[in-house]
Design a protein around this motif. Structure first.
Motif: not given
Ligand SMILES: NC(=O)c1ccc[n+]([C@@H]2O[C@H](COP(=O)([O-])OP(=O)(O)OC[C@H]3O[C@@H](n4cnc5c(N)ncnc54)[C@H](OP(=O)(O)O)[C@@H]3O)[C@@H](O)[C@H]2O)c1
Length: 287
Positions: A57, A98, A145-147, A207
């Protein structure tokens, strides 16, 4: 061990994450980089850091956060909040990392009178909000793959923030004027840090964009009043309108965010801002 890079680690949120990282009991290994150690606007440094360290991450706490100075300094705000975020996304994509990125309620205009959903239209009023929105958009373009976590009114025992300014001013002055026509939700940075660590420890792969603030609603005047009550500081507080305290950047008059998505997706409970304020003051006083 889950390997995590934290950018902008000397800032308020980076410090909050560091302060609770021992709760991970060795299951997460953090690499903290200050702006001097990793400048996110420098794509070569970002690539080198992310592609050679096997991170799982990257938590991006780096940002240009001075809302008023961003008006005269918008190229720098865009470089850090837009390009910097995109650089991280490009490197994360290459290294299959991520990205957990922090954004803001200032992507909204404040014209709504109902709490903002993640799906509501954005319309930032100033350079800071515009540059943060650009960062959101560039991450979405570059990386699945992101928040992206939009938060609001961050304060804590770390860094410079409203709570600490009020405590200082309250000890210097007998009377203070604070705006009562900007409505939002204060967020204790340590609560947000706990949620971010929860995300890292529970790889849900859900995500997307999420709103995370504390529960409840307040004006800056209400927030100031609560700070003085909880800290038992006797100061005369005068509610004023925004137009009586003009600043370079326009701010949304209403930026309460709806948190149903984050609560149902991750099955979390979020503390009310007033309860978190008590916790923050306790931690501030014991620092
Ligand atoms: N503070 C709020 O009220 C608020 C509200 C909503 C959303 N947010 C968002 O929440 C996040 C965290 O905010 P915060 O309060 O922790 O901000 P902060 O205390 O201002 O910290 C930001 C950090 O970013 C670093 N930085 C600046 N330019 C950089 C660069 N080019 N490369 C690497 N690092 C760089 C700064 O380093 P230096 O210390 O060396 O300058 C600073 O340590 C930000 O994304 C912000 O937009 C904040």
């Amino acid at each position: 061990m889950i390997k995590v890079l934290v950018t902008g680690a000397r800032g308020q949120l980076g410090s909050a994450i560091k302060s609770i990282s021992n709760s991970c009991e060795g299951a997460v290994g953090f690499t903290y980089c200050t702006s001097a150690e990793l400048n996110i606007t420098d794509i070569d440094s970002v690539m080198a850091m992310i592609t050679t360290n096997s991170f799982d991450y990257c938590i991006n706490c780096a940002a240009y956060t001075n809302v008023d100075k961003a008006e005269e300094n918008s190229p720098q705000a865009y470089a850090i909040n837009g390009l910097g975020a995109e650089n991280l996304a490009i490197a994360c994509k290459k290294a299959n990392v991520t990205l957990i990125h922090i954004s803001t309620d200032f992507v909204f205009s404040g014209k709504q009178s109902q709490p903002y959903l993640e799906t509501d239209g954005t319309e930032p009023l100033g350079s800071y909000g515009k540059s943060k929105l650009r960062g959101e958009q560039d991450i979405q373009k570059q990386l699945d793959k992101h928040y992206i976590i939009r938060t609001s009114w961050l304060y804590s025992e770390f860094g410079a923030n409203f709570m600490k300014s009020m405590l200082r001013l309250g000890s210097e002055r007998a009377e203070l004027s604070v705006v009562f026509d900007q409505i939002g939700t204060p967020t204790y940075a340590v609560d947000l840090a706990k949620f971010i660590i929860y995300l890292v420890q529970n790889d849900t792969a859900k995500y997307g964009i999420y709103h995370y603030s504390n529960e409840g609603v307040a004006s800056w005047y209400d927030f100031a009043k609560a700070i003085f009550e909880e800290a038992e500081i006797n100061v005369k507080l005068k509610p004023i309108r925004t137009k009586e305290y003009p600043l370079p950047a326009k701010r949304p008059s209403y930026s309460v965010m709806d948190k149903a998505k984050v609560k149902t997706s991750f099955n979390i409970e979020i503390p009310h801002w007033r309860d978190s304020l008590k916790e923050a003051l306790k931690n501030y006083n014991s620092k």
